[in-house]
Scaffold this motif. Structure first.
Motif, mmCIF file in Angstrom:
data_model
loop_
_atom_site.group_PDB
_atom_site.id
_atom_site.type_symbol
_atom_site.label_atom_id
_atom_site.label_comp_id
_atom_site.label_asym_id
_atom_site.label_seq_id
_atom_site.Cartn_x
_atom_site.Cartn_y
_atom_site.Cartn_z
ATOM 1 N N ASN A 83 0.819 -1.213 0.000
ATOM 2 C CA ASN A 83 0.000 0.000 0.000
ATOM 3 C C ASN A 83 0.854 1.265 0.000
ATOM 4 O OD1 ASN A 83 -2.550 -1.404 0.204
ATOM 5 N ND2 ASN A 83 -1.996 -1.855 2.333
ATOM 6 N N ALA A 84 2.051 1.168 -0.523
ATOM 7 C CA ALA A 84 2.955 2.317 -0.492
ATOM 8 C C ALA A 84 2.405 3.491 -1.300
ATOM 9 C CB ALA A 84 4.321 1.913 -1.040
ATOM 10 N N ALA A 85 2.501 4.690 -0.725
ATOM 11 C CA ALA A 85 2.032 5.901 -1.401
ATOM 12 C C ALA A 85 3.000 6.280 -2.515
ATOM 13 C CB ALA A 85 1.908 7.036 -0.396
ATOM 14 N N ARG A 86 2.464 6.785 -3.606
ATOM 15 C CA ARG A 86 3.286 7.149 -4.762
ATOM 16 C C ARG A 86 3.834 8.566 -4.608
ATOM 17 N NH1 ARG A 86 1.516 7.046 -11.197
ATOM 18 N NH2 ARG A 86 3.221 8.372 -11.958
ATOM 19 N N LEU A 87 5.118 8.738 -4.893
ATOM 20 C CA LEU A 87 5.765 10.040 -4.915
ATOM 21 C C LEU A 87 5.906 10.514 -6.354
ATOM 22 C CD1 LEU A 87 8.649 9.499 -2.309
ATOM 23 C CD2 LEU A 87 6.255 10.141 -1.896
ATOM 24 N N GLU A 88 5.774 11.822 -6.553
ATOM 25 C CA GLU A 88 5.881 12.403 -7.890
ATOM 26 C C GLU A 88 7.178 13.191 -8.021
ATOM 27 O OE1 GLU A 88 3.853 11.858 -10.289
ATOM 28 O OE2 GLU A 88 2.195 10.899 -9.216
ATOM 29 N N TYR A 95 7.989 3.912 0.006
ATOM 30 C CA TYR A 95 7.247 4.863 -0.815
ATOM 31 C C TYR A 95 7.409 4.421 -2.269
ATOM 32 C CZ TYR A 95 7.925 7.573 3.470
ATOM 33 O OH TYR A 95 7.977 7.973 4.792
ATOM 34 N N ARG A 96 6.357 4.558 -3.072
ATOM 35 C CA ARG A 96 6.354 3.995 -4.427
ATOM 36 C C ARG A 96 6.797 5.037 -5.452
ATOM 37 N NH1 ARG A 96 1.783 3.503 -7.849
ATOM 38 N NH2 ARG A 96 0.524 4.187 -6.060
ATOM 39 N N LEU A 97 7.558 4.576 -6.440
ATOM 40 C CA LEU A 97 8.014 5.402 -7.550
ATOM 41 C C LEU A 97 7.598 4.749 -8.863
ATOM 42 C CD1 LEU A 97 11.719 5.885 -6.360
ATOM 43 C CD2 LEU A 97 9.796 7.415 -5.868
ATOM 44 N N ALA A 98 7.107 5.535 -9.807
ATOM 45 C CA ALA A 98 6.789 5.029 -11.149
ATOM 46 C C ALA A 98 7.839 5.594 -12.108
ATOM 47 C CB ALA A 98 5.387 5.459 -11.561
ATOM 48 N N LEU A 99 8.784 4.761 -12.530
ATOM 49 C CA LEU A 99 9.931 5.239 -13.305
ATOM 50 C C LEU A 99 9.866 4.782 -14.753
ATOM 51 C CD1 LEU A 99 12.829 4.577 -10.748
ATOM 52 C CD2 LEU A 99 11.306 6.564 -10.944
ATOM 53 N N ASP A 100 10.364 5.660 -15.652
ATOM 54 C CA ASP A 100 10.474 5.276 -17.061
ATOM 55 C C ASP A 100 11.856 4.645 -17.282
ATOM 56 O OD1 ASP A 100 12.387 7.337 -17.303
ATOM 57 O OD2 ASP A 100 10.878 8.802 -17.904
#
Length: 497
Positions: free
Chosen positions: A80-85, A102-107
């Motif tokens: 359930n980690a919160a996403r960082l921008e 904490y969650r990261l969405a990386l390219d």
């Protein structure tokens, strides 16, 4: 001479009720302008006071977080980690022996840099071993990178300390190269890098998290760090010191340029400054703690100077003891800022990989008060930036925040001749702008807008009144009223009761 309402106004021509109305409008509008100016001034004073690193009583203020920080809760599990921008800063907290995700969405094109500034709460006891560590992991628990943990060290004095980690794309990297879900991991550690026990430092620590995205290059270049650079210490600057009050956090860091600067520091206080360093330039800095006017004894580590790069990554630190006589703590020479420094084998050189604002965090140990009093103690900073600015790397996109690697964005106003534009650029916020300059600009714009509104309304009222006189055949109306309406503070203006 202006007379009170009980004495009436000395006017040209006869008094009429109609002519008294514009005067009342003028007084009301003048009051409106004055009120707007006072409100803007009050707002400016209040905001500047809030940014001061000490309270009215002279005690150090807590760490100053960025005004636009978003509060986020770390989780003990990745599920359930919160996403960082990217480009944002966040507030969180870390408990005893804690480990948070904490969650990261990386390219698959950009490098990601994350940092955590740990801030023990007032009254917290810390030991040499206490520290914080940051790492980046992929969804299969593979560690992309982690830097050395940040520790409070020999001073054993609670203060803000920051650690960082990254996910980098490049020909020398073999893991974490694909787009997908990654995790920033923040944990409290002991001196061996293992999870901290609850007995070392009880209580939660507050956190400020930062996430910066660096674009890839249009064309791959060298993968070898520069080997030859000037490692000799420069001659110390001897100019007269200028006063510059330090900030209480990264977001409120005071902008410094080349020169000698002075400030006052109290035991337990950490002051933040930032210095713009461009590509190809070499940075030198040192701090001097002034002699005491009383007290005696000796502290092994009293003053600590820490250097952080534009993504709040730790570069180096130095400390010095104190026995009541003046002491200096000077950073060892560092290589010129270069993109290829990221391939260096040591963290000191590797941290000098970006242009932008480099942060100096200067801390005076709380224990100084026990031997030499509450201060403030004199602090002198000697800052030197050498070399001509060079062209930066051929980035294929923009960083986020946009100006994080732009040295000019952090330049102090005097570096550009004190222009308004330079002042507005002078050091920033979590996003790189000086909050003091923002307030000045906002206050000035607000007051100016209010005054322009007053002028516009007064002109409209005066012209309408003049038109009314003409329609009514009032021969005593001033001939020039319609063409050039008098302002409410004009001593020659017709005034009513």
């Amino acid at each position: 001479m202006v007379r009170g309402d009980d004495e009436g106004w000395r006017v040209m021509g006869r008094r009429t009720v109609g002519r008294g109305a514009p005067s009342r409008y003028g007084r009301a509008l003048g009051a409106l302008a004055l009120g707007a100016a006072l409100c803007a001034t009050a707002a400016l004073t209040g905001r500047a006071s809030a940014a001061s690193p000490v309270t009215e009583s002279g005690t150090p203020k807590p760490y100053a977080y960025a005004e636009d920080d978003t509060t986020v809760e770390g989780t003990a599990s990745t599920t359930n980690a919160a996403r960082l921008e990217p480009g944002r800063t966040y507030r969180s907290s870390l408990g005893e022996g804690g480990k948070l995700y904490y969650r990261l969405a990386l390219d698959a094109r950009s490098d990601a840099y994350v940092s955590a500034t740990a801030v023990p709460r007032p009254g917290t006891a810390v030991s040499y071993a206490d520290g914080v560590k940051v790492s980046v992991q992929d969804d299969n628990s593979r560690r992309c990178s982690s830097s050395a943990a940040a520790h409070f060290g020999a001073s054993e004095s609670p203060r803000p300390i920051a650690a960082w980690a990254s996910r980098e794309i490049g020909p020398t990297k073999y893991s974490c190269q694909t787009a997908g879900t990654y995790y920033m991991v923040v944990e409290r550690v002991d001196t061996g890098g293992s999870p901290a026990s609850a007995s070392l430092s009880p209580g939660d620590w507050d956190l400020e998290l930062a996430y910066v995205s660096e674009p890839g290059l249009k064309k791959a270049g060298s993968t070898k760090a520069p080997e030859v650079w000037n490692s000799a210490p420069p001659e110390a600057l001897q100019s007269d010191a200028r006063t510059r009050a330090g900030g209480a956090g990264f977001a409120t860091a005071a902008a410094l340029g080349k020169g000698v600067w002075k400030d006052g520091i109290r035991p337990g206080q950490t002051l933040f400054y930032k210095v713009p360093v461009d590509w190809g330039q070499q940075f030198y800095a040192g701090a001097e703690l002034g002699s005491s006017t009383g007290g005696d004894g000796f502290l092994g580590t009293a003053l600590v100077v820490s250097l952080y790069n534009p993504v709040r990554g730790f570069v180096d630190d130095v400390g010095c003891g104190y026995d009541g006589s003046q002491r200096a703590a000077v950073l060892d020479p560092l290589p010129p800022v270069a993109y290829d420094n990221r391939y260096a084998l040591n963290d000191r050189a590797g941290g000098m990989r970006f242009a932008g604002s480099y942060y100096l965090a200067v801390h005076l140990a709380a224990q100084v008060a026990d031997k030499f009093g509450d201060g403030p103690f004199g602090l002198t900073l000697r800052v030197r930036v050498e070399g001509a600015a060079q062209a930066g790397p051929p980035y294929a996109g923009r960083a986020n925040p946009r100006d994080v690697f732009d040295a000019a964005a952090g330049a102090p106003a005097e570096a550009s001749g004190g222009t308004a534009a330079a002042g507005d650029r002078a050091a920033g916020s979590g996003s790189g702008t000086d909050p003091h300059m923002k307030v000045v600009a906002a206050g000035g714009l607000g007051t100016g807008t209010a005054l322009l509104l007053v002028l516009a309304v007064w002109t409209a009222v005066a012209r309408r009144r003049a038109k009314g006189w003409a329609t009514a055949g009032d021969t005593t109306a001033p001939a020039s009223s319609a063409a050039s309406p008098a302002l409410p503070w004009d001593p020659e203006a017709p005034r009513g009761r």
